[in-house]
Design a protein around this motif. Structure first.
Motif, short mmCIF file in Angstrom:
data_model
loop_
_atom_site.label_atom_id
_atom_site.label_comp_id
_atom_site.label_asym_id
_atom_site.label_seq_id
_atom_site.Cartn_x
_atom_site.Cartn_y
_atom_site.Cartn_z
N PRO A 36 -11.98 7.59 -1.71
CA PRO A 36 -11.45 7.85 -3.07
C PRO A 36 -10.03 8.43 -3.04
O PRO A 36 -9.20 8.11 -3.91
N LEU A 37 -9.74 9.28 -2.03
CA LEU A 37 -8.39 9.83 -1.91
C LEU A 37 -7.39 8.72 -1.61
O LEU A 37 -6.29 8.68 -2.18
N LEU A 38 -7.80 7.78 -0.73
CA LEU A 38 -6.92 6.65 -0.39
C LEU A 38 -6.67 5.79 -1.63
O LEU A 38 -5.54 5.35 -1.88
N TRP A 39 -7.72 5.59 -2.41
CA TRP A 39 -7.54 4.81 -3.64
C TRP A 39 -6.61 5.51 -4.62
O TRP A 39 -5.79 4.88 -5.29
N GLY A 40 -6.72 6.82 -4.73
CA GLY A 40 -5.86 7.58 -5.64
C GLY A 40 -4.40 7.45 -5.26
O GLY A 40 -3.53 7.27 -6.12
N ILE A 41 -4.13 7.56 -3.95
CA ILE A 41 -2.76 7.42 -3.47
C ILE A 41 -2.23 6.02 -3.76
O ILE A 41 -1.07 5.82 -4.19
N SER A 42 -3.09 5.00 -3.56
CA SER A 42 -2.66 3.62 -3.80
C SER A 42 -2.34 3.40 -5.27
O SER A 42 -1.35 2.74 -5.63
N ILE A 43 -3.18 3.97 -6.14
CA ILE A 43 -2.92 3.82 -7.58
C ILE A 43 -1.60 4.51 -7.96
O ILE A 43 -0.79 4.00 -8.74
N TRP A 44 -1.36 5.70 -7.40
CA TRP A 44 -0.12 6.44 -7.70
C TRP A 44 1.09 5.62 -7.24
O TRP A 44 2.09 5.51 -7.95
N ARG A 45 0.99 5.03 -6.03
CA ARG A 45 2.11 4.23 -5.53
C ARG A 45 2.32 2.99 -6.40
O ARG A 45 3.45 2.58 -6.66
N PHE A 46 1.21 2.37 -6.82
CA PHE A 46 1.33 1.17 -7.64
C PHE A 46 2.02 1.48 -8.97
O PHE A 46 2.86 0.72 -9.45
N THR A 47 1.66 2.62 -9.54
CA THR A 47 2.27 2.99 -10.83
C THR A 47 3.74 3.38 -10.67
O THR A 47 4.48 3.43 -11.65
N HIS A 48 4.16 3.67 -9.45
CA HIS A 48 5.54 4.02 -9.20
C HIS A 48 6.30 2.89 -8.52
O HIS A 48 7.29 3.10 -7.81
N GLY A 49 5.79 1.67 -8.67
CA GLY A 49 6.53 0.50 -8.22
C GLY A 49 6.30 0.12 -6.78
O GLY A 49 7.06 -0.69 -6.22
#
Length: 609
Positions: A36-49
């Motif tokens: 879940p932590l890995l997914w959270g980081i991926s979502i944050w990166r996706f939202t920041h381009g």
């Protein structure tokens, strides 16, 4: 330290494989926790381009990780380990491809190599580490020669041949150090495991070498967690019948009060509070046979394990010997009492019988000179006196007095025979022939035939050909045989005429026991048997289960003294209600001098099949 290769230690290899599988499962479980932590980081990166592909890759990797963590116990070990190491190499490769020298790519490869030694062993781990080294070398050459351009811009340091050579050297050095260290640790673990295994084998050898049965119970539940081979032999069962079986205490106890499983916790508590506890117990074999044991309980508490060790010894023969000793002492005391009573009764009984005989002769012959003279002097009418005697049946009463007196005289004679030592001559005798002669006598005896016909009872003879002669008084031993045959025939008669005609059977066995210089005679019937209480009392004088007037209770007690007191042998009875009774007689063979000493029941004789 002498190093031993792991493959030569199959037990250690099996244990090590189990540990490696546990480690692999734990890594997958922890990896699933951080997904879940890995997914959270991926979502944050996706939202920041950041790259969509990288986020999607993280998502699929997370789903696969969670799936393997959930089903980890059902998947093959090498599949889980191989996939985990493949992931590790893939992440290292991706790290280098994205970031070149800068980042964690090479650290992932080094860590994966170190982990492979733990998970799949030194040999396979070395191949995996070499594979990672090839990946690292290939990237180093490709990037420094500008054959491959990482996605992320890297500094000049990232394209330096010296930097990549250093990284490769560090990788090789750390991998070799990890290999040497883990190999040394594994070998030390193998040696330690070998010592533990030797200690376990030594303990198991001692544990199984004991002739006593040994149980190890859980002190809290009372369930047996281990037993030795002697226990399996003593109780005639398999290990699964008792080890970790909640029904074990119930199944292998007689369950006759006070030998019930609910008493066991009380005894465990006593062993815990007062120290080792020893007591007798009535146990049960797997086939249902009851026997006596002596149990010693010891409470043991090592770290968090609370155990009770029970050492169990079969004392059936000892109980039987004690019973024989008690019986012998009882017989000796009663024998002395019987002799005194017999002598005290003999004189008044003789006077009573003599006077009854005188009265019977005088009243029965009124024409004798002295009787006629007395009648004439008194003036009594002889005919009327005769009619009076007939009318009141006085002559019959006198006859009954004489018959009753004779019966009492026979009882006293038996009591005296019961009490005194025989002075008859001891001669060598062939026991099978003597037993056959006694059987013929029993089959033709009128007193037996008035109740039943012994000839209708089948007889099986199992005589050993090498049976030696026995030093005995033949007539006395015949009396013993006849009394036992009489009792067996009467017992079988109780089951009815149909049983006598179709099923009743004596089995006669005669065989030698060379270790004790004895001849064993067994007379077995298939009658109704007897209860344990009756069996213990059958040799007591005057004890009988027959109706009043049908038995004196002296037959077997006299037989006992003939065998034990006169011949220094033993006479035992074993019986199972509903299945019959077996009398076992042991007699010394012809001795070199005098009467042989008292012997115990032989256990090593070869009994005819």
């Amino acid at each position: 330290m002498t190093q031993t290769q792991t493959p030569n230690r199959p037990e250690f290899a099996s244990a090590l494989k189990h540990v490696r599988e546990q480690i692999t499962d734990q890594i997958w479980l922890y990896a699933a926790i951080i997904v879940p932590l890995l997914w959270g980081i991926s979502i944050w990166r996706f939202t920041h381009g950041e790259s969509v592909d990288l986020a999607f890759t993280h998502f699929l990797t997370g789903v696969l990780t969670i799936s393997i963590a959930v089903y980890r116990r059902k998947l093959p070990f090498f599949f889980k380990a191989g996939l985990l190491l493949a992931f590790w190499s893939a992440m290292g490769t991706a790290g280098i491809f994205y970031f070149g020298l800068v980042g964690a790519g090479h650290i992932m490869l080094i860590g994966g190599s170190f982990l492979s030694f733990i998970m799949i062993g030194i040999q396979l781990g070395t191949l995996y580490a070499a594979f990672n080294g090839v990946i690292l070398l290939a990237f180093g050459v490709s990037i420094t020669q500008h054959w491959v351009q990482p996605i992320t811009d890297i500094s000049v340091y990232g394209t330096s041949t010296t930097a990549w050579a250093s990284i490769l050297a560090i990788f090789i050095l750390l991998t070799l150090l990890a290999r040497v260290a883990l190999k040394s640790i594994t070998e030390k673990m193998a040696d330690a495991f070998s010592q533990i295994l030797k200690s376990e084998q030594k303990y198991r050898t001692i544990f199984n070498a004991s002739s006593d049965a040994v149980f190890i119970h859980d002190a809290e539940t009372g369930i047996a967690i281990d037993v030795n081979d002697a226990m399996l032999a003593m109780y005639q069962c398999n290990r699964d019948d008792i080890v970790n079986n909640p029904d074990g205490p119930i199944r292998f106890s007689s369950n006759a009060p006070p030998y019930t499983p609910d008493v066991i916790p009380q005894k465990i508590q006593l062993a815990k509070s007062d120290g080792p506890l020893t007591f007798e117990w009535q146990a049960r074999k797997k086939n249902g046979e009851l026997f006596w044991v002596e149990v010693t309980l010891r409470y043991s508490e090592i770290e968090d394990e609370k155990q009770v060790i029970a050492a169990v010894r079969d004392i059936t023969e000892r109980k039987r010997a004690d019973e024989i000793l008690v019986q012998s002492e009882k017989m000796l005391s009663v024998g002395g009492l019987a002799a005194g009573i017999a002598h005290e009764l003999n004189n008044p009984l003789s006077g009573m019988m003599q006077n009854a005989q005188v009265l019977q002769e005088r009243f029965g012959n009124l024409d004798s000179p002295k009787t006629r003279k007395a009648i004439d002097q008194i003036g009594i009418d002889k005919e009327k006196l005769s009619q009076f005697l007939d009318h009141r049946k006085l002559l019959e009463s006198l006859h009954c007095i004489r018959i009753t007196g004779q019966r009492a005289s026979e009882i006293i004679t038996n009591m005296l025979r019961f009490a005194r030592m025989s002075n008859d001559e001891f001669i060598p005798e062939n026991i099978p022939l003597l037993l056959d002669r006694t059987l013929e006598l029993a089959q033709s005896d009128f007193s037996l035939k008035k109740h039943y016909d012994v000839k209708q009872i089948k007889v099986r003879k199992k005589y050993s050909e090498d049976t030696p002669s026995v030093y005995c008084v033949p007539t006395k031993i015949q009396q013993v045989f006849l009394n036992i045959l009489r009792n067996g025939a009467e017992a079988m008669h109780e089951k009815g005429d149909a049983f006598i005609q179709n099923e009743a059977q004596f089995t006669l066995r005669v065989y030698a026991n060379p270790t004790t210089d004895e001849v064993i005679i067994e007379i077995e019937d298939n009658g109704p048997g007897m209860s344990e209480e009756n069996r213990k009392r059958i040799f007591e004088p005057f004890y009988t289960t027959k109706p009043v007037g049908e038995g004196t209770g002296l037959g077997l007690s006299v037989s006992y003294f003939i065998v034990a007191n006169n011949h220094r042998g033993t006479l035992l009875a074993q019986s199972t209600p509903g299945k019959g009774t077996t009398f076992t007689i042991s007699l010394p063979v012809v001795p070199t001098q005098g009467i042989p000493p008292l012997t115990s029941t032989p256990a090593s004789a070869k009994r005819p099949a």
